[in-house]
Design a protein around this motif. Structure first.
Motif, PDB file in Angstrom:
ATOM      1  N   TYR A  19      80.270   3.009  47.838  1.00 15.43           N
ATOM      2  CA  TYR A  19      78.892   3.423  47.369  1.00 15.43           C
ATOM      3  C   TYR A  19      79.425   4.430  46.432  1.00 15.43           C
ATOM      4  N   PRO A  20      78.717   5.029  45.415  1.00 15.67           N
ATOM      5  CA  PRO A  20      79.080   5.797  44.276  1.00 15.67           C
ATOM      6  C   PRO A  20      80.328   7.231  44.915  1.00 15.67           C
ATOM      7  N   ASP A  21      80.977   7.690  44.619  1.00 20.60           N
ATOM      8  CA  ASP A  21      81.701   9.231  44.737  1.00 20.60           C
ATOM      9  C   ASP A  21      80.130  10.132  44.876  1.00 20.60           C
ATOM     10  N   SER A  22      79.767  10.423  44.472  1.00 19.66           N
ATOM     11  CA  SER A  22      78.672  11.431  44.048  1.00 19.66           C
ATOM     12  C   SER A  22      77.990  11.581  45.617  1.00 19.66           C
ATOM     13  N   LEU A  23      77.699  10.643  46.462  1.00 19.55           N
ATOM     14  CA  LEU A  23      77.627  10.493  47.402  1.00 19.55           C
ATOM     15  C   LEU A  23      78.759  10.698  48.777  1.00 19.55           C
ATOM     16  N   LYS A  24      79.475  10.989  48.381  1.00 21.21           N
ATOM     17  CA  LYS A  24      80.639  11.219  49.655  1.00 21.21           C
ATOM     18  C   LYS A  24      80.509  12.107  50.435  1.00 21.21           C
ATOM     19  N   ASN A  25      80.088  13.515  49.884  1.00 13.74           N
ATOM     20  CA  ASN A  25      80.390  14.997  50.208  1.00 13.74           C
ATOM     21  C   ASN A  25      78.642  15.357  51.088  1.00 13.74           C
ATOM     22  N   LEU A  26      77.448  14.285  51.269  1.00 14.21           N
ATOM     23  CA  LEU A  26      76.545  14.345  52.181  1.00 14.21           C
ATOM     24  C   LEU A  26      76.062  13.608  53.186  1.00 14.21           C
ATOM     25  N   ASP A  27      75.725  14.419  54.168  1.00  8.55           N
ATOM     26  CA  ASP A  27      75.557  14.068  55.250  1.00  8.55           C
ATOM     27  C   ASP A  27      75.360  13.169  55.738  1.00  8.55           C
ATOM     28  N   THR A  28      75.363  11.728  56.418  1.00  7.38           N
ATOM     29  CA  THR A  28      75.789  10.723  57.541  1.00  7.38           C
ATOM     30  C   THR A  28      74.528  10.112  56.608  1.00  7.38           C
ATOM     31  N   ALA A  29      72.975  10.385  57.324  1.00  6.57           N
ATOM     32  CA  ALA A  29      72.097  10.293  57.510  1.00  6.57           C
ATOM     33  C   ALA A  29      71.161  10.356  55.514  1.00  6.57           C
ATOM     34  N   VAL A  30      71.614  11.682  54.857  1.00  3.11           N
ATOM     35  CA  VAL A  30      71.114  11.849  53.525  1.00  3.11           C
ATOM     36  C   VAL A  30      72.134  10.284  52.854  1.00  3.11           C
ATOM     37  N   ARG A  31      73.505  10.513  52.887  1.00  7.30           N
ATOM     38  CA  ARG A  31      73.848   9.598  52.206  1.00  7.30           C
ATOM     39  C   ARG A  31      73.320   8.230  52.208  1.00  7.30           C
ATOM     40  N   LYS A  32      73.131   7.901  53.585  1.00 11.14           N
ATOM     41  CA  LYS A  32      72.830   6.678  54.422  1.00 11.14           C
ATOM     42  C   LYS A  32      71.334   5.845  53.660  1.00 11.14           C
ATOM     43  N   LYS A  33      70.114   6.917  53.032  1.00 10.01           N
ATOM     44  CA  LYS A  33      68.932   6.895  53.091  1.00 10.01           C
ATOM     45  C   LYS A  33      69.475   6.229  50.877  1.00 10.01           C
ATOM     46  N   ALA A  34      70.138   7.286  50.482  1.00  9.58           N
ATOM     47  CA  ALA A  34      70.448   7.199  48.902  1.00  9.58           C
ATOM     48  C   ALA A  34      70.692   5.842  49.077  1.00  9.58           C
ATOM     49  N   ILE A  35      71.779   5.890  50.006  1.00 10.49           N
ATOM     50  CA  ILE A  35      72.220   4.422  49.945  1.00 10.49           C
ATOM     51  C   ILE A  35      70.905   3.717  49.518  1.00 10.49           C
ATOM     52  N   THR A  36      70.426   2.691  50.158  1.00 14.71           N
ATOM     53  CA  THR A  36      69.536   2.491  50.672  1.00 14.71           C
ATOM     54  C   THR A  36      68.781   2.669  49.160  1.00 14.71           C
ATOM     55  N   ILE A  37      68.071   3.505  49.408  1.00  9.81           N
ATOM     56  CA  ILE A  37      67.600   3.520  48.182  1.00  9.81           C
ATOM     57  C   ILE A  37      67.391   3.351  46.850  1.00  9.81           C
ATOM     58  N   ALA A  38      68.886   4.194  46.340  1.00  7.62           N
ATOM     59  CA  ALA A  38      69.358   3.224  45.491  1.00  7.62           C
ATOM     60  C   ALA A  38      69.207   1.957  45.260  1.00  7.62           C
TER      61      ALA A  38
END
Length: 152
Positions: free
Chosen positions: A8-27
């Motif tokens: 996944y994009p490096d910009s997502l690495k410091n996000l909370d797990t749920a936020v990161r997974k949701k961002a991945i889904t949306i992206a």
């Protein structure tokens, strides 16, 4: 190629797990619909953060438990979850063959279906309040029964 928890994009690495997974889904959904990566990533990140701030514990746990396969295919199975433009749309309660459906305006399909109208109305109000839009309640014949605005 769709993103998952291993790629996944490096910009997502410091996000909370749920936020990161949701961002991945949306992206992933946005990429599927033709958005460029550079545009999809910041929009998905913002939408995921907003989702998280309004999500129930149950919703957060569901996203945390999503597998990589689900993250990569989520947009095809449940398209409205990957369409950030629906965040600005009202939530409609409409008659459905299985009871009553909650569906964002312009969504391809309902987000949820309930056996009782009252359950659907309560869910639509909750979603609309979280999004700062409106809950639009329809009668069985499709006409509007009530429009309940929720402003941010």
């Amino acid at each position: 190629m769709p993103w998952d928890t291993q790629d996944y994009p490096d910009s997502l690495k410091n996000l909370d797990t749920a936020v990161r997974k949701k961002a991945i889904t949306i992206a992933n959904g946005m990429l599927h619909e033709g958005y460029e990566e550079g545009r999809a990533i910041p929009i998905a990140t913002e939408q995921a953060k907003e989702w998280y701030s309004n999500a129930t514990d149950n919703d957060i746990n569901k996203v945390k438990q999503m597998t990589d396969k689900e993250l990569r295919t989520r947009d095809e199975e449940n398209p409205q979850n990957s369409r950030p433009e629906l965040m600005e749309k009202g939530e409609h309660v409409i008659a459905h063959e299985d009871g009553w459906a909650v569906q964002a305006e312009d969504a391809r399909q309902p987000s949820e279906v309930f056996g009782k109208k009252e359950e659907a109305v309560n869910r639509a109000k909750e979603i609309a309040q979280n999004k700062g839009t409106a809950a639009i309640i329809h009668k069985q014949d499709g006409s509007i029964q009530e429009n309940i605005p929720y402003n941010k």
